[in-house]
Enzyme design. Sequence first.
Site, PDB file in Angstrom:
ATOM      1  N   LYS A  81       0.832  -1.411  -0.223  1.00  0.00           N
ATOM      2  CA  LYS A  81      -0.145   0.045   0.280  1.00  0.00           C
ATOM      3  C   LYS A  81       0.882   1.967  -0.516  1.00  0.00           C
ATOM      4  O   LYS A  81      -0.193   2.313  -0.310  1.00  0.00           O
ATOM      5  CB  LYS A  81      -1.356  -0.213   1.143  1.00  0.00           C
ATOM      6  CG  LYS A  81      -2.149  -0.933   0.778  1.00  0.00           C
ATOM      7  CD  LYS A  81      -3.649  -0.828   2.318  1.00  0.00           C
ATOM      8  CE  LYS A  81      -4.147  -1.568   1.874  1.00  0.00           C
ATOM      9  NZ  LYS A  81      -5.393  -1.536   3.366  1.00  0.00           N
ATOM     10  N   ASN A 102      -4.431   1.916  -1.984  1.00  0.00           N
ATOM     11  CA  ASN A 102      -5.384   0.193  -1.656  1.00  0.00           C
ATOM     12  C   ASN A 102      -5.922   0.915  -3.163  1.00  0.00           C
ATOM     13  O   ASN A 102      -6.103  -0.732  -3.715  1.00  0.00           O
ATOM     14  CB  ASN A 102      -6.591  -0.026  -0.962  1.00  0.00           C
ATOM     15  CG  ASN A 102      -7.442   0.627  -1.013  1.00  0.00           C
ATOM     16  OD1 ASN A 102      -7.726   2.116  -2.001  1.00  0.00           O
ATOM     17  ND2 ASN A 102      -8.099  -0.175  -0.540  1.00  0.00           N
ATOM     18  N   ASP A 118     -10.166   2.923   2.150  1.00  0.00           N
ATOM     19  CA  ASP A 118     -10.177   1.880   2.762  1.00  0.00           C
ATOM     20  C   ASP A 118     -11.203   3.266   3.726  1.00  0.00           C
ATOM     21  O   ASP A 118     -12.621   2.582   5.059  1.00  0.00           O
ATOM     22  CB  ASP A 118      -9.179   1.700   3.461  1.00  0.00           C
ATOM     23  CG  ASP A 118      -8.082   0.345   3.095  1.00  0.00           C
ATOM     24  OD1 ASP A 118      -9.388  -0.730   2.706  1.00  0.00           O
ATOM     25  OD2 ASP A 118      -7.236   0.241   3.025  1.00  0.00           O
ATOM     26  N   GLY A 141      -6.010   1.051  17.579  1.00  0.00           N
ATOM     27  CA  GLY A 141      -4.890   0.525  16.901  1.00  0.00           C
ATOM     28  C   GLY A 141      -4.527   2.385  15.881  1.00  0.00           C
ATOM     29  O   GLY A 141      -5.370   2.945  15.329  1.00  0.00           O
ATOM     30  N   ALA A 142      -3.394   2.011  15.768  1.00  0.00           N
ATOM     31  CA  ALA A 142      -3.033   3.345  14.640  1.00  0.00           C
ATOM     32  C   ALA A 142      -2.289   2.856  13.418  1.00  0.00           C
ATOM     33  O   ALA A 142      -0.961   3.520  12.595  1.00  0.00           O
ATOM     34  CB  ALA A 142      -1.778   3.943  15.441  1.00  0.00           C
ATOM     35  N   GLY A 143      -2.612   1.624  12.597  1.00  0.00           N
ATOM     36  CA  GLY A 143      -1.215   1.002  11.596  1.00  0.00           C
ATOM     37  C   GLY A 143      -2.427   1.814  10.636  1.00  0.00           C
ATOM     38  O   GLY A 143      -2.762   2.386  10.284  1.00  0.00           O
ATOM     39  N   GLY A 144      -2.395   1.378   9.216  1.00  0.00           N
ATOM     40  CA  GLY A 144      -2.900   1.541   7.827  1.00  0.00           C
ATOM     41  C   GLY A 144      -4.169   1.810   8.047  1.00  0.00           C
ATOM     42  O   GLY A 144      -4.489   3.101   7.781  1.00  0.00           O
ATOM     43  N   ALA A 145      -4.816   0.832   8.231  1.00  0.00           N
ATOM     44  CA  ALA A 145      -6.149   0.525   8.029  1.00  0.00           C
ATOM     45  C   ALA A 145      -6.721   1.428   9.439  1.00  0.00           C
ATOM     46  O   ALA A 145      -7.954   2.999   8.999  1.00  0.00           O
ATOM     47  CB  ALA A 145      -7.457  -0.174   8.688  1.00  0.00           C
ATOM     48  N   GLY A 259     -16.992  -5.805   9.996  1.00  0.00           N
ATOM     49  CA  GLY A 259     -15.776  -5.821   8.811  1.00  0.00           C
ATOM     50  C   GLY A 259     -15.535  -5.622   7.632  1.00  0.00           C
ATOM     51  O   GLY A 259     -15.488  -5.454   6.885  1.00  0.00           O
TER      52      GLY A 259
HETATM   53  P1  NDP Z   1      -1.413  -2.848  10.656  1.00  0.00           P
HETATM   54  O1  NDP Z   1      -0.598  -3.923  10.718  1.00  0.00           O
HETATM   55  O2  NDP Z   1      -0.820  -2.117   9.669  1.00  0.00           O
HETATM   56  O3  NDP Z   1      -1.808  -1.767  12.320  1.00  0.00           O
HETATM   57  C1  NDP Z   1      -2.259  -3.148  13.004  1.00  0.00           C
HETATM   58  C2  NDP Z   1      -2.463  -1.669  14.060  1.00  0.00           C
HETATM   59  O4  NDP Z   1      -2.926  -3.044  15.673  1.00  0.00           O
HETATM   60  C3  NDP Z   1      -1.114  -1.462  14.396  1.00  0.00           C
HETATM   61  O5  NDP Z   1      -1.579  -0.296  15.471  1.00  0.00           O
HETATM   62  C4  NDP Z   1      -0.965  -2.238  15.646  1.00  0.00           C
HETATM   63  O6  NDP Z   1       0.376  -1.392  16.753  1.00  0.00           O
HETATM   64  C5  NDP Z   1      -1.651  -2.876  16.159  1.00  0.00           C
HETATM   65  N1  NDP Z   1      -1.750  -4.440  16.947  1.00  0.00           N
HETATM   66  C6  NDP Z   1      -1.305  -4.827  16.736  1.00  0.00           C
HETATM   67  N2  NDP Z   1      -1.107  -5.949  17.667  1.00  0.00           N
HETATM   68  C7  NDP Z   1      -2.045  -6.080  18.489  1.00  0.00           C
HETATM   69  C8  NDP Z   1      -2.223  -6.388  20.250  1.00  0.00           C
HETATM   70  N3  NDP Z   1      -1.930  -7.616  20.022  1.00  0.00           N
HETATM   71  N4  NDP Z   1      -3.141  -5.176  21.002  1.00  0.00           N
HETATM   72  C9  NDP Z   1      -3.124  -4.117  20.209  1.00  0.00           C
HETATM   73  N5  NDP Z   1      -2.911  -3.862  19.174  1.00  0.00           N
HETATM   74  C10 NDP Z   1      -2.158  -4.348  18.009  1.00  0.00           C
HETATM   75  O7  NDP Z   1      -2.868  -3.713  10.547  1.00  0.00           O
HETATM   76  P2  NDP Z   1      -3.823  -2.745   9.483  1.00  0.00           P
HETATM   77  O8  NDP Z   1      -4.170  -1.281   9.826  1.00  0.00           O
HETATM   78  O9  NDP Z   1      -3.667  -2.992   7.324  1.00  0.00           O
HETATM   79  O10 NDP Z   1      -5.043  -3.563   9.712  1.00  0.00           O
HETATM   80  C11 NDP Z   1      -5.801  -3.893  10.838  1.00  0.00           C
HETATM   81  C12 NDP Z   1      -6.927  -4.561  10.631  1.00  0.00           C
HETATM   82  O11 NDP Z   1      -7.529  -3.434   9.807  1.00  0.00           O
HETATM   83  C13 NDP Z   1      -6.952  -5.907  10.239  1.00  0.00           C
HETATM   84  O12 NDP Z   1      -7.668  -6.745  10.640  1.00  0.00           O
HETATM   85  C14 NDP Z   1      -7.234  -6.107   8.461  1.00  0.00           C
HETATM   86  O13 NDP Z   1      -7.653  -7.213   7.941  1.00  0.00           O
HETATM   87  C15 NDP Z   1      -8.515  -4.981   9.003  1.00  0.00           C
HETATM   88  N6  NDP Z   1      -8.668  -4.335   7.678  1.00  0.00           N
HETATM   89  C16 NDP Z   1      -9.831  -4.506   7.091  1.00  0.00           C
HETATM   90  C17 NDP Z   1      -9.982  -3.612   5.852  1.00  0.00           C
HETATM   91  C18 NDP Z   1     -11.608  -4.277   5.137  1.00  0.00           C
HETATM   92  O14 NDP Z   1     -11.673  -3.299   3.780  1.00  0.00           O
HETATM   93  N7  NDP Z   1     -12.823  -4.449   5.644  1.00  0.00           N
HETATM   94  C19 NDP Z   1      -9.049  -2.645   5.049  1.00  0.00           C
HETATM   95  C20 NDP Z   1      -8.146  -3.343   5.360  1.00  0.00           C
HETATM   96  C21 NDP Z   1      -7.328  -3.334   6.707  1.00  0.00           C
HETATM   97  P3  NDP Z   1       1.931  -1.245  16.746  1.00  0.00           P
HETATM   98  O15 NDP Z   1       2.141   0.051  16.278  1.00  0.00           O
HETATM   99  O16 NDP Z   1       2.463  -2.256  17.763  1.00  0.00           O
HETATM  100  O17 NDP Z   1       1.985  -2.152  16.115  1.00  0.00           O
END
Ligand code: NDP
Length: 294
Positions: A81, A102, A118, A141-145, A259
């Site tokens: 992405k 995406n 997304d 959470g603070a990742g890509g989604a 989701g």
């Molecule tokens: P990323 O890896 O980019 O981000 C994941 C986030 O979750 C980070 O902030 C990470 O923290 C945090 N995290 C990881 N493990 C844990 C835990 N055990 N407890 C708490 N926080 C945690 O992933 P994405 O953002 O790409 O995806 C996240 C979710 O969204 C996935 O389940 C994916 O399937 C879903 N998604 C769904 C879509 C849809 O259309 N329905 C589209 C895109 C994503 P850290 O900062 O430490 O990495």
Amino acid sequence: MDSKDLNAEAYPLDFLPRLVGSFASPASENPTVAIVEAAFRHHGLHYRYINCEVGHDQLKAAVEGAKAMGWRGFNCSIPNKVEVIKYIDDLGESARIIGAVNTVIIEENGTTRGENTDGKGFVKAISDVTSVQGKRVVLLGAGGAARAIGVEMALAGVSEIMVLNINESGRALVDLLNQRTPAKATFVLWNHTFDIPADTDIVINATPVGLYPNVEQRLNIHAETLKPNMVVADCIPNPVYTHFVKYAIGRGCQHVLPGMNMLVNQAVIAIKYWTGENVDAEVMRKELKRVFGL
Ligand code: NDP
């Protein structure tokens, strides 16, 4: 319009469908191909969606190949992405702020534009049940989604976003939201079992906690702090009923969005970019339920 078994039925003398697809790794668990092709069949769109296993190493060649073969565009998922931005010509406004793409659109002249559907798909799913204007959001959470959702929810008018993350890297999303959008964002270091503040309007899980195959994983929150007036949304598309979704239903939350809704809506928006057509989300939702055996 009745659904059609084969696009060739609708276009008997045209054996050259327009192509779109996806470049991701892993690719085999992603159900997008099934729902997009269901929409193409239903609407008689002479398109095919090709799901391809492509990681960073082959991404440049794949983009060039798609252009050479006259593809109309493609999706990117993990791990492409951000990487794909190197290989495309332009970015839509929110994709530029989010810093991830995406969906890529390939114009007739071969120029490419990256969008991020997304967050837009997520906002559409929420907007189907409530207005987002002035709402207070807790974003897990603070990742890509989370980044895509946070930016689009802020641009759509939410007033406050509390971002929780298990490490300090989540502060970057808070800074981005405060600097680039009108919403007020705050950060919580998520190293404890969290109580959802009682004045929260919308609670969103944007972590992979509970994603297949780790379906027994639970979010580190006090589930009893979810209140019936809160809208609760999960990003996890598989399984449909995560523990978080089940908690929220059990707590009597009036609107609980799995989701799957986000997945379907982001695909509706991508198809609009590629074909210009507004396809029926319900057709895709039904197909998703069918492939998941629900
Ligand atoms: P990323 O890896 O980019 O981000 C994941 C986030 O979750 C980070 O902030 C990470 O923290 C945090 N995290 C990881 N493990 C844990 C835990 N055990 N407890 C708490 N926080 C945690 O992933 P994405 O953002 O790409 O995806 C996240 C979710 O969204 C996935 O389940 C994916 O399937 C879903 N998604 C769904 C879509 C849809 O259309 N329905 C589209 C895109 C994503 P850290 O900062 O430490 O990495």
